[in-house]
Write an enzyme that holds these catalytic residues in place. Structure first.
Site, PDB file in Angstrom:
ATOM      1  N   SER A 109      -9.673   2.346   2.771  1.00 37.45           N
ATOM      2  CA  SER A 109      -8.773   3.008   1.862  1.00 37.45           C
ATOM      3  C   SER A 109      -7.877   2.059   1.072  1.00 37.45           C
ATOM      4  CB  SER A 109      -7.892   3.981   2.636  1.00 37.45           C
ATOM      5  OG  SER A 109      -7.053   3.289   3.550  1.00 37.45           O
TER       6      SER A 109
ATOM      7  N   LYS B   2       0.849  -1.197   0.000  1.00 35.87           N
ATOM      8  CA  LYS B   2       0.000   0.000   0.000  1.00 35.87           C
ATOM      9  C   LYS B   2       0.885   1.248   0.000  1.00 35.87           C
ATOM     10  CE  LYS B   2      -3.924   2.003   2.564  1.00 35.87           C
ATOM     11  NZ  LYS B   2      -4.715   1.924   3.803  1.00 35.87           N
TER      12      LYS B   2
ATOM     13  N   SER C 273      -9.771   0.079   7.027  1.00 34.89           N
ATOM     14  CA  SER C 273      -9.167   0.149   5.696  1.00 34.89           C
ATOM     15  C   SER C 273      -8.481  -1.125   5.217  1.00 34.89           C
ATOM     16  CB  SER C 273      -8.169   1.304   5.624  1.00 34.89           C
ATOM     17  OG  SER C 273      -8.848   2.534   5.640  1.00 34.89           O
TER      18      SER C 273
END
Lengths: 98, 499
Positions: B153, B78, B177
């Site tokens: 996210s 990420k 997330s």
């Protein structure tokens, strides 16, 4: 009555150092009013006898031995800066503003 | 050996020298090349770095060196986690082009374990969002249905797993997330106990809530990755100095006889899609068949968790994001020699931050300001105490707690992007875990009848008892696999490849 005025939002944007157009301010003031209306629910259960929790752990200050260890070089530390001069961050003028 | 295999199977094939890490890495880059125009999971591919790491692992293996269990297996990172000399944007224009001069602890551990980092995945800007629509670089699309969101996210990481672009990924979870993207893509995501995985080099959003964790397609794969990234780190002052529980052994145990599982009464009912509740209840029935004991528990203050979260997280973010000041790194706008530092800072932050980030900075600045502090931030902190107490009482009666991970399956891109409150409701079942700093996992428990989209099953465990969620997750996954006869991602429509 609105929970927050457009002028208050403009002041918050100034404090947070974010320029905002009139359009942005209009839009955000409306949204903030709705969001604050929803989040103020926390007050329903937040009575005086409840202790606040700021962190999931008991946070203590952590120190280490004062021994020199490898770290970033000045060049590496400055490598992401928009502008540098003489091994320093070069900033726009900070004195003489209104 | 196929890119649809588990990371554990890939690791076994590598160990038996049936395939090299270079070959495996290239296969994944081919899959990315043929699918990512449609998915948009990756913001950056580090082919040179990844293939160099793969080659190094292959050489060591040939030389007979002892390697970590996941050595040579590819992973998607990420883009909120810094990696030396690899662009790290956090999905924001304000960091576009920035190359960190150091590795985060998670990245150091991945590299040391011989894991091959393919590239950086898309995310809502600074991890603020539940759909990946808040990325400055365009939304990520759900491989199950390209018109739908992959969660957020960490939607880039979850989509990469579901599209077989990577067998492993790293996510971060502040309010859901990791777990919510896992739920809506039919993958597995784990938010470890707060403090179990180092935050050093994780770009901070809300420091008392942020936690990095493993994402994968199976519970065992998540456990193997958990074992690699967890552990005490002196560079993080909130790192817990205790041994990581044996999550791998727990994931392999497949025995939940006598385990007490609490169903949280408040995380059901109004707002939960029928098909989500049905699949959740079917999973509970499977756990009963396996010999687990089900109890209903009440956590009355969870009702206030969402409101408290949307005060605490914005408050902390308004402080954390002050570092993006146009001075030390990232974007600088309007520095033409006539403007002073403050004006340049104001213009840079106007141009560099997206709408949701600005909304949260303003909200946080308000909640922390004198005159409103007690009513908003102070009250939210009290709610946090009440939520912790609810968890303590519940865990006194059972080993783990369970709920649906999300109230609905994946929604359409654009459906909620103009309604912040509707968007925030996605996190209603995941937020309590972050508030208390405990562990949470999401694993797929079926497809909703209405839309044939994946449903997530959430398991919550007490702090530093992360092995318990792997124990229950592993057993449930095996039971569901026996029922379905094939992994859930085999039910997804075939990806057509790039247009």
């Amino acid at each position: 009555m609105a929970a927050i005025s457009r002028d208050e939002v403009a002041n918050l944007a100034r404090l947070a150092r974010i320029s905002m157009s009139d359009d942005e301010l209009d839009h955000l003031a409306g949204e903030m009013d709705v969001i604050l209306g929803a989040v103020k629910r926390v007050q329903e259960v937040a009575s005086a006898d409840v202790k606040p929790t700021s962190h999931p752990l008991d946070v203590n200050n952590v120190t280490r031995e004062d021994v020199v260890t490898p770290s970033l070089s000045p060049e590496q530390s400055l490598s992401g800066a928009p502008a540098t001069a003489e091994q320093r961050f070069k900033v726009p003028q900070i004195l003489g503003e209104e | 050996m196929s890119i649809r295999d588990s990371a554990a199977s890939m690791a076994a094939a590598l160990a038996k020298k049936e395939i090299t890490s270079v070959e495996l890495t290239n296969q994944h880059y081919q899959q990315i090349a043929s699918t990512d125009k449609d998915i948009n999971a990756f913001l950056y591919l580090d082919k040179v770095g990844a293939l160099a790491q793969a080659e190094l692992v292959d050489k060591k293996r040939l030389a007979g060196e002892k390697l970590s269990p996941l050595a040579g297996v590819p992973l998607a990172l990420k883009d909120v986690m810094v990696q030396k000399d690899v662009p790290t944007t956090c999905g924001s224009k304000i960091l576009e082009g920035w190359k960190p001069p150091y590795d985060s602890t998670v990245v150091s551990k991945l590299k040391a374990a011989g894991i091959v980092i393919l590239g950086k995945t898309n995310m809502d800007e600074f991890a603020m969002g539940s759909s990946t629509e808040n990325s400055a670089f365009g939304p990520t699309h759900n491989p199950w249905d390209l018109s739908r969101i992959p969660g957020g996210s960490g939607g880039g990481s979850s989509a990469a797993l579901a599209a077989f672009q990577a067998p492993l990924a790293i996510g971060t979870d502040t309010g859901g997330s990791i777990r919510q993207p896992a739920a809506v893509t039919g993958t597995v995501g784990v938010k470890p106990t707060y403090g179990a995985v180092s935050r050093y080099g994780l770009v901070a959003f809300s420091s008392s809530l942020d936690q990095a964790g493993p994402c994968a397609r199976t519970v065992l794969d998540a456990a193997l990755l958990h074992q690699v990234i967890a552990g005490f780190d002196p560079k993080d002052s909130t790192s817990i100095n205790q041994l990581t529980p044996d999550v791998v052994a727990a994931a392999k145990k497949l025995d939940v006889k006598g385990v007490k599982i609490g169903v949280v009464k408040q995380l059901a009912g109004d707002g939960y899609q029928k098909g989500v509740e049905n699949k959740f209840n079917e999973a509970i029935a499977e756990l009963v068949k396996l010999g687990a004991e089900i109890v209903e528990v009440s956590c009355p203050n969870f009702e206030y968790a969402l409101a408290a979260y949307y005060l605490i997280a914005p408050s902390e973010c308004s402080s954390n994001l002050a570092r993006f000041d146009s001075i030390r790194f990232g974007l600088r706008v309007g520095d033409d020699g006539t403007r002073g530092a403050e004006e340049v800072m104001n213009l840079t932050r106007q141009a560099g931050f997206g709408r949701e980030v600005k909304r949260r900075i303003i909200l946080g600045t308000y909640a922390l300001s004198s005159g409103y502090y007690d009513a908003y931030y102070g009250s939210a902190q009290k709610v946090r105490t009440l939520i912790k107490q609810d968890f303590d009482k519940a865990f006194a009666k059972c080993d783990v707690l369970v709920s649906p991970t999300t109230p609905t399956t994946a929604f359409k891109i654009g459906e909620k992007s103009n309604d912040p409150l509707a968007m925030y409701l996605n996190d209603i079942a995941t937020i309590p875990v972050n508030m208390a700093g405990i562990g949470g996992m999401s694993l797929p428990c079926g497809l909703a009848d209405e839309d044939n989209l994946p449903v997530g099953f959430q398991i919550m465990s007490p702090a530093m008892k992360d092995d318990r969620m792997y124990l229950v997750g592993g057993a449930l996954e095996a039971a569901l696999l026996a029922k379905w006869k094939k992994p859930i991602l085999d039910f997804a429509p075939k990806l057509v490849g790039s247009k």
